[in-house]
Motif scaffolding. Structure first.
Motif, PDB file in Angstrom:
ATOM      1  N   LEU A   9       4.038  -3.292  -4.658  1.00  0.00           N
ATOM      2  CA  LEU A   9       2.667  -3.608  -5.045  1.00  0.00           C
ATOM      3  C   LEU A   9       2.325  -5.053  -4.675  1.00  0.00           C
ATOM      4  N   ASP A  10       3.215  -5.982  -4.978  1.00  0.00           N
ATOM      5  CA  ASP A  10       2.996  -7.395  -4.633  1.00  0.00           C
ATOM      6  C   ASP A  10       2.826  -7.565  -3.125  1.00  0.00           C
ATOM      7  N   ARG A  11       3.649  -6.872  -2.342  1.00  0.00           N
ATOM      8  CA  ARG A  11       3.581  -6.960  -0.882  1.00  0.00           C
ATOM      9  C   ARG A  11       2.236  -6.441  -0.371  1.00  0.00           C
ATOM     10  N   VAL A  12       1.801  -5.293  -0.897  1.00  0.00           N
ATOM     11  CA  VAL A  12       0.540  -4.693  -0.449  1.00  0.00           C
ATOM     12  C   VAL A  12      -0.647  -5.570  -0.846  1.00  0.00           C
ATOM     13  N   VAL A  13      -0.627  -6.109  -2.058  1.00  0.00           N
ATOM     14  CA  VAL A  13      -1.713  -6.991  -2.503  1.00  0.00           C
ATOM     15  C   VAL A  13      -1.767  -8.237  -1.621  1.00  0.00           C
ATOM     16  N   ALA A  14      -0.615  -8.844  -1.356  1.00  0.00           N
ATOM     17  CA  ALA A  14      -0.577 -10.039  -0.498  1.00  0.00           C
ATOM     18  C   ALA A  14      -1.109  -9.724   0.894  1.00  0.00           C
ATOM     19  N   GLN A  15      -0.716  -8.589   1.438  1.00  0.00           N
ATOM     20  CA  GLN A  15      -1.169  -8.178   2.773  1.00  0.00           C
ATOM     21  C   GLN A  15      -2.683  -7.969   2.778  1.00  0.00           C
ATOM     22  N   LEU A  16      -3.197  -7.290   1.762  1.00  0.00           N
ATOM     23  CA  LEU A  16      -4.631  -7.026   1.666  1.00  0.00           C
ATOM     24  C   LEU A  16      -5.428  -8.328   1.558  1.00  0.00           C
ATOM     25  N   LEU A  17      -4.988  -9.233   0.688  1.00  0.00           N
ATOM     26  CA  LEU A  17      -5.719 -10.479   0.487  1.00  0.00           C
ATOM     27  C   LEU A  17      -5.625 -11.404   1.698  1.00  0.00           C
ATOM     28  N   LYS A  18      -4.543 -11.312   2.433  1.00  0.00           N
ATOM     29  CA  LYS A  18      -4.430 -12.098   3.660  1.00  0.00           C
ATOM     30  C   LYS A  18      -5.397 -11.584   4.720  1.00  0.00           C
ATOM     31  N   ARG A  19      -5.532 -10.256   4.787  1.00  0.00           N
ATOM     32  CA  ARG A  19      -6.403  -9.635   5.790  1.00  0.00           C
ATOM     33  C   ARG A  19      -7.874  -9.733   5.398  1.00  0.00           C
ATOM     34  N   ARG A  20      -8.175  -9.641   4.104  1.00  0.00           N
ATOM     35  CA  ARG A  20      -9.562  -9.658   3.621  1.00  0.00           C
ATOM     36  C   ARG A  20      -9.773 -10.851   2.692  1.00  0.00           C
ATOM     37  N   GLU A  35       3.868   5.851 -17.664  1.00  0.00           N
ATOM     38  CA  GLU A  35       5.128   6.594 -17.778  1.00  0.00           C
ATOM     39  C   GLU A  35       5.328   7.528 -16.595  1.00  0.00           C
ATOM     40  N   VAL A  36       4.238   8.018 -16.015  1.00  0.00           N
ATOM     41  CA  VAL A  36       4.333   8.961 -14.892  1.00  0.00           C
ATOM     42  C   VAL A  36       4.563   8.204 -13.583  1.00  0.00           C
ATOM     43  N   ILE A  37       3.807   7.150 -13.343  1.00  0.00           N
ATOM     44  CA  ILE A  37       3.944   6.430 -12.069  1.00  0.00           C
ATOM     45  C   ILE A  37       5.039   5.374 -12.120  1.00  0.00           C
ATOM     46  N   LYS A  38       5.612   5.171 -13.299  1.00  0.00           N
ATOM     47  CA  LYS A  38       6.718   4.218 -13.480  1.00  0.00           C
ATOM     48  C   LYS A  38       6.321   2.792 -13.115  1.00  0.00           C
ATOM     49  N   LEU A  39       5.069   2.455 -13.375  1.00  0.00           N
ATOM     50  CA  LEU A  39       4.577   1.125 -13.075  1.00  0.00           C
ATOM     51  C   LEU A  39       3.479   0.780 -14.069  1.00  0.00           C
ATOM     52  N   ASP A  40       3.620  -0.334 -14.754  1.00  0.00           N
ATOM     53  CA  ASP A  40       2.623  -0.788 -15.712  1.00  0.00           C
ATOM     54  C   ASP A  40       1.611  -1.653 -14.967  1.00  0.00           C
ATOM     55  N   LEU A  41       0.493  -1.045 -14.573  1.00  0.00           N
ATOM     56  CA  LEU A  41      -0.505  -1.775 -13.798  1.00  0.00           C
ATOM     57  C   LEU A  41      -1.186  -2.877 -14.596  1.00  0.00           C
ATOM     58  N   SER A  42      -1.231  -2.731 -15.909  1.00  0.00           N
ATOM     59  CA  SER A  42      -1.820  -3.788 -16.729  1.00  0.00           C
ATOM     60  C   SER A  42      -0.991  -5.062 -16.626  1.00  0.00           C
ATOM     61  N   ARG A  43       0.312  -4.930 -16.761  1.00  0.00           N
ATOM     62  CA  ARG A  43       1.187  -6.108 -16.625  1.00  0.00           C
ATOM     63  C   ARG A  43       1.200  -6.620 -15.190  1.00  0.00           C
ATOM     64  N   ALA A  44       1.159  -5.703 -14.237  1.00  0.00           N
ATOM     65  CA  ALA A  44       1.114  -6.117 -12.828  1.00  0.00           C
ATOM     66  C   ALA A  44      -0.152  -6.931 -12.565  1.00  0.00           C
ATOM     67  N   ALA A  45      -1.284  -6.490 -13.121  1.00  0.00           N
ATOM     68  CA  ALA A  45      -2.547  -7.222 -12.941  1.00  0.00           C
ATOM     69  C   ALA A  45      -2.442  -8.614 -13.563  1.00  0.00           C
ATOM     70  N   GLN A  46      -1.839  -8.709 -14.745  1.00  0.00           N
ATOM     71  CA  GLN A  46      -1.670 -10.023 -15.377  1.00  0.00           C
ATOM     72  C   GLN A  46      -0.806 -10.935 -14.508  1.00  0.00           C
ATOM     73  N   ARG A  47       0.296 -10.392 -13.991  1.00  0.00           N
ATOM     74  CA  ARG A  47       1.204 -11.171 -13.151  1.00  0.00           C
ATOM     75  C   ARG A  47       0.511 -11.636 -11.870  1.00  0.00           C
ATOM     76  N   LEU A  48      -0.195 -10.717 -11.208  1.00  0.00           N
ATOM     77  CA  LEU A  48      -0.886 -11.046  -9.963  1.00  0.00           C
ATOM     78  C   LEU A  48      -2.056 -11.991 -10.208  1.00  0.00           C
ATOM     79  N   ASN A  49      -2.697 -11.854 -11.354  1.00  0.00           N
ATOM     80  CA  ASN A  49      -3.808 -12.744 -11.685  1.00  0.00           C
ATOM     81  C   ASN A  49      -3.309 -14.186 -11.808  1.00  0.00           C
ATOM     82  N   VAL A  50      -2.154 -14.379 -12.409  1.00  0.00           N
ATOM     83  CA  VAL A  50      -1.570 -15.725 -12.501  1.00  0.00           C
ATOM     84  C   VAL A  50      -1.311 -16.274 -11.101  1.00  0.00           C
TER      85      VAL A  50
END
Length: 167
Positions: A9-20, A35-50
């Motif tokens: 997710l971090d790699r894709v976000v970095a790639q997207l923001l570099k391109r756009r 629990e289904v996707i095995k990824l807490d997007l809320s925490r990921a958003a907080q981490r990426l927002n920082v």
């Protein structure tokens, strides 16, 4: 596992923001419970927002199941934006927020009508520009331009805004 998913997710976000480089707000929308996707997007958003703030704001909301319908998706998106708004100081001017996605021409017509009525301090949620400031507090009044924005209304009221109800 989870570390790989976060790294990807971090790699894709970095790639997207570099391109756009014009992206100012990025939403991570979950289509399944964490629990289904095995990824807490809320925490990921907080981490990426920082990592990317203040240049890019990263927010999260759920788009799973029935919530993927247009109305609930818009409400979830706008409530996420409202949750991130700045707090209004006690000395701030009264202002009005028009809440709900509107076509640009409709927003322009609203703004013209408000100006003709002598109402100058008007903002829209969502704003035309993602980095436009949104300030909410006790001197904020808001009206809903769409009938299905209950979660957003609750966030605004929790932040001190007062609803102007339709007659």
């Amino acid at each position: 596992g989870l570390a790989d998913a976060n790294e990807e997710l971090d790699r894709v976000v970095a790639q997207l923001l570099k391109r756009r480089r014009d992206i100012k707000t990025l939403f991570l929308v979950g289509s399944c419970p964490s629990e289904v996707i095995k990824l807490d997007l809320s925490r990921a958003a907080q981490r990426l927002n920082v990592q990317y703030n203040p240049d890019v704001k990263v927010l999260n909301y759920s788009g799973s199941g029935i919530e993927t319908t247009f109305t609930q998706g818009e409400d979830a998106c706008l409530s996420a934006l409202a949750s991130e708004a700045q707090s209004e100081t006690q000395n701030a001017l009264d202002h009005l927020i028009v809440v709900g996605a509107l076509a640009d021409i409709v927003e322009d017509q609203f703004r013209r009508l408000f100006t003709e009525m002598g109402i100058q301090n008007v903002t829209f949620l969502p704003a035309k520009k993602a980095n436009a400031p949104l300030i909410i507090g006790p001197k904020t009044k808001y009206l809903l331009a769409q009938p299905f924005l209950g979660d957003t209304a609750r966030v605004l009221e929790d932040r001190g805004a007062q609803r102007i109800t339709a007659p």
